[in-house]
Design a protein around this motif. Structure first.
Motif, PDB file in Angstrom:
ATOM      1  N   LEU A 156     -10.540  57.962  43.359  1.00  0.00           N
ATOM      2  CA  LEU A 156     -10.073  56.865  44.323  1.00  0.00           C
ATOM      3  C   LEU A 156     -10.145  57.359  45.882  1.00  0.00           C
ATOM      4  CD1 LEU A 156      -6.583  55.897  42.498  1.00  0.00           C
ATOM      5  CD2 LEU A 156      -8.982  55.107  42.296  1.00  0.00           C
TER       6      LEU A 156
ATOM      7  N   VAL B 296      -8.132  57.653  48.987  1.00  0.00           N
ATOM      8  CA  VAL B 296      -6.621  57.172  49.474  1.00  0.00           C
ATOM      9  C   VAL B 296      -6.625  57.695  50.984  1.00  0.00           C
ATOM     10  CG1 VAL B 296      -5.812  57.622  47.118  1.00  0.00           C
ATOM     11  CG2 VAL B 296      -6.134  59.555  48.574  1.00  0.00           C
TER      12      VAL B 296
ATOM     13  N   PRO C 290      -8.139  52.002  46.072  1.00  0.00           N
ATOM     14  CA  PRO C 290      -7.379  51.547  44.933  1.00  0.00           C
ATOM     15  C   PRO C 290      -7.321  50.064  44.438  1.00  0.00           C
ATOM     16  CG  PRO C 290      -6.346  53.459  46.076  1.00  0.00           C
ATOM     17  CD  PRO C 290      -7.695  52.850  46.898  1.00  0.00           C
TER      18      PRO C 290
ATOM     19  N   ALA D 223      -7.061  61.219  42.691  1.00  0.00           N
ATOM     20  CA  ALA D 223      -6.881  61.173  44.120  1.00  0.00           C
ATOM     21  C   ALA D 223      -6.549  62.200  44.916  1.00  0.00           C
ATOM     22  CB  ALA D 223      -5.751  59.955  44.151  1.00  0.00           C
TER      23      ALA D 223
ATOM     24  N   VAL E 181      -1.935  54.154  44.721  1.00  0.00           N
ATOM     25  CA  VAL E 181      -2.135  54.777  43.296  1.00  0.00           C
ATOM     26  C   VAL E 181      -1.209  54.276  42.191  1.00  0.00           C
ATOM     27  CG1 VAL E 181      -2.675  56.849  42.126  1.00  0.00           C
ATOM     28  CG2 VAL E 181      -3.406  56.684  44.591  1.00  0.00           C
TER      29      VAL E 181
ATOM     30  N   ALA F 173      -4.075  64.651  41.026  1.00  0.00           N
ATOM     31  CA  ALA F 173      -3.809  64.341  42.701  1.00  0.00           C
ATOM     32  C   ALA F 173      -3.634  65.723  43.712  1.00  0.00           C
ATOM     33  CB  ALA F 173      -2.497  63.528  42.935  1.00  0.00           C
TER      34      ALA F 173
END
Length: 368
Positions: free
Chosen positions: A142, A144, A153, A176, A200, A218
């Motif tokens: 993703l 971000v 996302p 992420a 997310v 993450a």
């Protein structure tokens, strides 16, 4: 800690430039990390900082069994250490996808996964997996806010469904990375991290409502304390193990200790106020400005004024005490690319060299 923690009893044993790692400090950093989270199973450290089998085994002895890496060589090094769970935090394209499948086949004791952010890549991995008779595990990458790789996302749900429908892929979850968030002020960093992570969380809720259970991996070191406070999220700090001057200045709330230095010697006195050491571009990470490359613990007043492949020129001022042959202990501003410049690190304990750790994964290829 005493101010002279870094000094060696017999420094003439080591040529320069050289990378040294202080074992006791590495072990304390590992203990600090594992104590800073509610469940060690939520730790998935990135091994790009150390790239060594010995450091990997120390992590495994500390109860860490999930890892993240960025290259096929790093993934193979982890598999060679019998790491149970390895995420290649990269989308393998072209020959790299084929090499990734070779890893899956060659090291069945390791559960490999990789990133995807587009359907074409996922479909190719599915084809390779089908031809090999295996299932490949993937995480959706993703974007971000770093704008380096990944899918937004808001657009990821459809891709998740597409990938989940491929018969030889297992979509494990979401990745992420918020490496663009590195404000020194913790409150500001926290606010930005929460804002970046909110989409997310929305995606996870949407996936759950459709029957998908998603692991979320993450962050890195700067946002580690923030993500560590989230229930269930896997966290991926990397620099913590050796720490460095840049993170030490920026992230004072994280109590890790510098555990790796570069040793260098004065090789010339070109003018009455300057000295030259053997710490060129090939021995210290040089992607930052000249003032953000190295600080000398036993000579903090020295100021870099010139840098080339094999030399670093330092301003020492009039009447300085330095002589040719003097040893300087340098704290890198950025340790990760500095380590990659050295074939090995000399391990220090009780002010003495006691071992060497090969930087096994500094190259691009081991056997696969």
């Amino acid at each position: 800690m005493p101010e002279d923690w870094f000094r060696l009893n017999n420094p003439d044993q080591l040529d320069t430039p050289t990378l040294v790692v202080y074992l006791d400090r590495v072990q304390r950093n590992l203990a600090q990390l594992t104590a800073s989270i509610d469940d060690v199973a939520r730790l998935r450290p990135h091994i790009k900082t150390h790239k060594s089998a010995e450091a990997t085994r120390l992590m495994m002895s500390a109860g860490i069994h999930k890892f993240k890496c960025a290259t096929i060589a790093e993934a193979e090094m982890l598999a060679g250490c019998h790491a149970p769970d390895v995420l290649l935090a990269y989308q393998p394209v072209g020959p790299k996808a084929q090499r990734f499948l070779q890893l899956v086949l060659r090291y069945p004791h390791t559960r490999f996964s990789c990133l995807v952010d587009q359907y074409e890549t996922a479909r190719y991995l599915d084809e390779l997996a089908a031809a090999s008779g295996v299932t490949v595990t993937v995480f959706l990458d993703l974007n971000v806010g770093m704008n380096r790789s990944g899918i937004a996302p808001a657009a990821a749900f459809a891709l998740y469904q597409q990938c989940a429908a491929l018969p030889h892929l297992h979509v494990a979850g979401l990745h992420a990375y918020d490496g663009h968030i590195h404000e020194p002020d913790l409150a500001e960093r926290t606010a930005r991290c929460h804002a970046a992570f909110a989409p997310v969380e929305e995606l996870v809720t949407q996936l759950q409502s459709s029957g998908f259970h998603s692991i979320v991996v993450a962050g890195g070191t700067p946002t580690y304390p923030i993500h560590a406070a989230r229930l269930g999220v896997e966290c991926s700090p990397g620099t913590f193990i050796y720490w460095d001057g840049g993170y030490g200045q920026a992230f004072a709330e994280q109590p890790f200790e510098p555990a790796a230095l570069v040793l260098t010697r004065v090789v010339s006195l070109p003018t009455p106020t300057t000295l030259c050491v053997d710490l060129g571009h090939k021995a210290i990470a040089s992607e930052n400005t000249l003032d953000k490359r190295v600080t000398f613990l036993n000579a903090p007043e020295l100021r870099p004024v010139g840098h080339s492949e094999e030399h670093l020129v330092l301003e020492a001022g009039p009447g300085h005490p330095y002589r040719v042959g003097d040893l300087l202990y340098g704290l890198p501003h950025h340790i990760c690319p500095t380590v990659a410049l050295y074939e090995q690190a000399v391990v220090i304990q009780h002010h003495q060299p006691v071992a060497t750790w090969q930087t096994v994964a500094r190259g691009r290829t081991l056997t696969v």
